[in-house]
Design an enzyme around this catalytic site. Structure first.
Site, PDB file in Angstrom:
ATOM      1  CE  LYS A   1      -3.311  -2.463   2.954  1.00  0.00           C
ATOM      2  NZ  LYS A   1      -3.923  -2.479   4.302  1.00  0.00           N
TER       3      LYS A   1
ATOM      4  NE  ARG B   1      16.764 -12.643   2.699  1.00  0.00           N
ATOM      5  CZ  ARG B   1      17.244 -13.851   2.374  1.00  0.00           C
ATOM      6  NH1 ARG B   1      16.596 -14.614   1.531  1.00  0.00           N
ATOM      7  NH2 ARG B   1      18.371 -14.274   2.886  1.00  0.00           N
TER       8      ARG B   1
ATOM      9  CG  HIS C   1      22.538 -13.423   3.921  1.00  0.00           C
ATOM     10  ND1 HIS C   1      21.871 -13.448   5.130  1.00  0.00           N
ATOM     11  CD2 HIS C   1      21.962 -14.387   3.165  1.00  0.00           C
ATOM     12  CE1 HIS C   1      20.938 -14.387   5.095  1.00  0.00           C
ATOM     13  NE2 HIS C   1      20.972 -14.961   3.909  1.00  0.00           N
TER      14      HIS C   1
END
Length: 304
Positions: free
Chosen positions: A80, A101, A129
């Site tokens: 949205k 993530r 990561h």
């Protein structure tokens, strides 16, 4: 309050303590079954993930905590138009810690600046990561008995692979490590990484053929060519099968060389290699649960 955006957020001494805790969790899981009882982890995943998301959820559940969250951006208010900053402010009202993530580099960092709970970077674009890197380091330390004094080959997509970039940054803090970068010209490791290695006088070499370097390796870190990082389908198709590790190539390696892979595997490691005791990528996935359990406890102050 502390966040984890990069493996470098922890000193090597702190990493040793984290890995000691992870190893104790591995040996005595029942001791930690209620360590985070009453605590809630929010998993905010704006791009698809199986291993990382489920690993975090498994870790919190095994610690006696609960999990809420979303598995892709389409099922969140991001669809949205809600910003990451607003999302984390809301999540902070519902949970005690968040794993995020995001496909955009730096998004978890933005979240951490607005958050009132610890935020863990669970992967941002092609950048970092860190929890995969903690998994890799724990696997190496547990199975090799040390972090340092080895030659590691990193093979495949070294240009876009965030797992590779994070691991290199983490390993440069340890002594007597030699890097071998194995990739086609188009997927070579970025210059900023080789520049860093040169500035620290850390030995490295770049090769194209895996076979020529196999006998020298103590560790081989395989990666897939990531379709989602390519802008050109033609380039991906041309490069996706450039490296396939099979039994013939494994026969060239040392008897105690270990093969790691962050997974998912596509076809860069033949399934015949799975039966080789040197193939430890499924063990590596298990270590990922232990290290995330230790990390969650540490960031929530439950390690004490």
């Amino acid at each position: 309050m502390r966040h984890l955006m990069s493996p470098l957020d922890f000193t090597t001494k702190e990493l040793d303590e984290l890995f000691d805790l992870a190893n104790d969790i591995e040996k005595n899981p029942e001791k930690y079954a209620h360590a985070c009882e009453g605590k809630i982890l929010a998993t905010c995943f704006y791009e698809p993930s199986t291993r990382t998301r489920l690993s975090f959820e498994s870790a919190m559940t095994r610690l006696g905590g609960s999990v809420i969250g979303f598995a892709d951006a389409a099922s969140s208010s991001a669809s949205k138009g809600e910003s990451v900053s607003d999302t984390i402010r809301i999540i902070s009202c519902y949970a005690d810690i968040c794993a995020m993530r995001h496909p955009k580099e730096g998004a978890p960092m933005v979240a951490s600046e607005k958050s009132s709970i610890p935020v863990i970077n669970a992967g941002d674009g092609g950048h970092q990561h860190p929890t995969q890197t903690l998994t890799d380091l724990l696997t190496i330390r547990s199975l090799k008995g040390r972090l340092g004094s080895f030659t590691i080959g990193l093979c495949g997509d070294l240009k876009f692979g965030r797992t590779v970039h994070s691991l290199i940054h983490a390993l440069v803090r340890y002594d007597n490590i030699r890097f071998v970068f194995i990739s086609p010209e188009e997927l070579r490791v970025p210059d900023y990484i080789t520049d860093k290695l040169k500035s620290k006088n850390i030995p490295y070499q770049e090769v194209i053929r895996l076979e020529e370097i196999m006998p020298e390796l103590d560790l081989l870190y395989m990666t897939r060519v990531q379709k989602e990082r390519f802008f050109n389908e033609e380039d991906y198709v041309r490069l996706k099968d450039f490296y396939i590790l099979n039994a013939a190539k494994m026969s060239l390696a040392k008897k105690d060389m270990l093969v790691l892979h962050p997974l998912p595997r596509v076809n860069e490691i033949s399934i015949e290699v799975d039966e080789d005791p040197r193939a430890v990528y499924f063990q590596q996935a298990q270590y990922g649960v232990y290290v995330r359990m230790a990390l969650i406890m540490t960031l929530l102050g439950k390690d004490r």
